[in-house]
Design a protein around this motif. Sequence first.
Motif, mmCIF file in Angstrom:
data_model
loop_
_atom_site.group_PDB
_atom_site.id
_atom_site.type_symbol
_atom_site.label_atom_id
_atom_site.label_comp_id
_atom_site.label_asym_id
_atom_site.label_seq_id
_atom_site.Cartn_x
_atom_site.Cartn_y
_atom_site.Cartn_z
ATOM 1 N N GLN A 93 0.840 -1.201 0.000
ATOM 2 C CA GLN A 93 0.000 0.000 0.000
ATOM 3 C C GLN A 93 0.878 1.256 0.000
ATOM 4 O O GLN A 93 0.618 2.194 -0.744
ATOM 5 N N ASN A 94 1.887 1.266 0.833
ATOM 6 C CA ASN A 94 2.776 2.442 0.927
ATOM 7 C C ASN A 94 3.490 2.677 -0.401
ATOM 8 O O ASN A 94 3.664 3.818 -0.818
ATOM 9 N N ARG A 95 3.920 1.598 -1.080
ATOM 10 C CA ARG A 95 4.589 1.759 -2.368
ATOM 11 C C ARG A 95 3.642 2.371 -3.395
ATOM 12 O O ARG A 95 3.999 3.268 -4.138
ATOM 13 N N VAL A 96 2.438 1.864 -3.419
ATOM 14 C CA VAL A 96 1.450 2.366 -4.372
ATOM 15 C C VAL A 96 1.144 3.832 -4.064
ATOM 16 O O VAL A 96 1.073 4.677 -4.955
ATOM 17 N N ILE A 97 0.987 4.149 -2.805
ATOM 18 C CA ILE A 97 0.671 5.541 -2.405
ATOM 19 C C ILE A 97 1.807 6.467 -2.780
ATOM 20 O O ILE A 97 1.583 7.538 -3.369
ATOM 21 N N ASP A 98 3.042 6.063 -2.476
ATOM 22 C CA ASP A 98 4.194 6.922 -2.778
ATOM 23 C C ASP A 98 4.312 7.152 -4.278
ATOM 24 O O ASP A 98 4.571 8.265 -4.739
ATOM 25 N N ARG A 99 4.142 6.085 -5.047
ATOM 26 C CA ARG A 99 4.247 6.197 -6.505
ATOM 27 C C ARG A 99 3.145 7.123 -7.034
ATOM 28 O O ARG A 99 3.385 7.991 -7.869
ATOM 29 N N PHE A 100 1.935 7.008 -6.527
ATOM 30 C CA PHE A 100 0.823 7.843 -6.958
ATOM 31 C C PHE A 100 1.075 9.312 -6.625
ATOM 32 O O PHE A 100 0.861 10.181 -7.461
ATOM 33 N N LEU A 101 1.571 9.563 -5.413
ATOM 34 C CA LEU A 101 1.843 10.955 -5.010
ATOM 35 C C LEU A 101 2.973 11.553 -5.830
ATOM 36 O O LEU A 101 2.930 12.731 -6.184
#
Length: 179
Positions: free
Chosen positions: A156-164
Amino acid sequence: MNLAAEQESLLQIHWDEFTFGAIAFGLFALVVYRMWPRLTSALDERANQIEGGIERARKAEAEAEEIRQQYREKLDEAHREYARELEKAKEQRASIIAEAREEAQAEAQRVLDAAHAQIDADRQHAFAQLRNEIGTLSTDLAERIVGETLSESAAQNRVIDRFLEELEQGENASQAEVR
């Protein structure tokens, strides 16, 4: 004859008038002789009193002038003291105003710094909340798109960081185009 008799009577001495005049003159001379020392001493005493009075008046006038001069000096000193105290009060007023101004500026700066700190803290808090919400929304969106459950927090954190990161790059690119 009549005229000659009349002229003789004018030159003739009347002894009764002469005696009365001589006794009166003698008594007058005796009274003046006896009273003359008293009269002169009284006149001398009166002259001394007048001279003493004049001298006392001169001394009193001199003392009054000296007192008047002392009064003037004290009055002048009081005026100078008043001017010094007034100047001191003006200086104190200026220092109090300056001190109050400095305190007000310091207080204003402190309030401004506290407001900036609060704004920064609120922004950080809002950014963290926004990040969590965006992360949750992006995770939900990614789960729907991918069709898998992203239950792992690392994923989840990887996806969030990539999205941001993609959002920030897109925002920076749009700002560069505006300039």
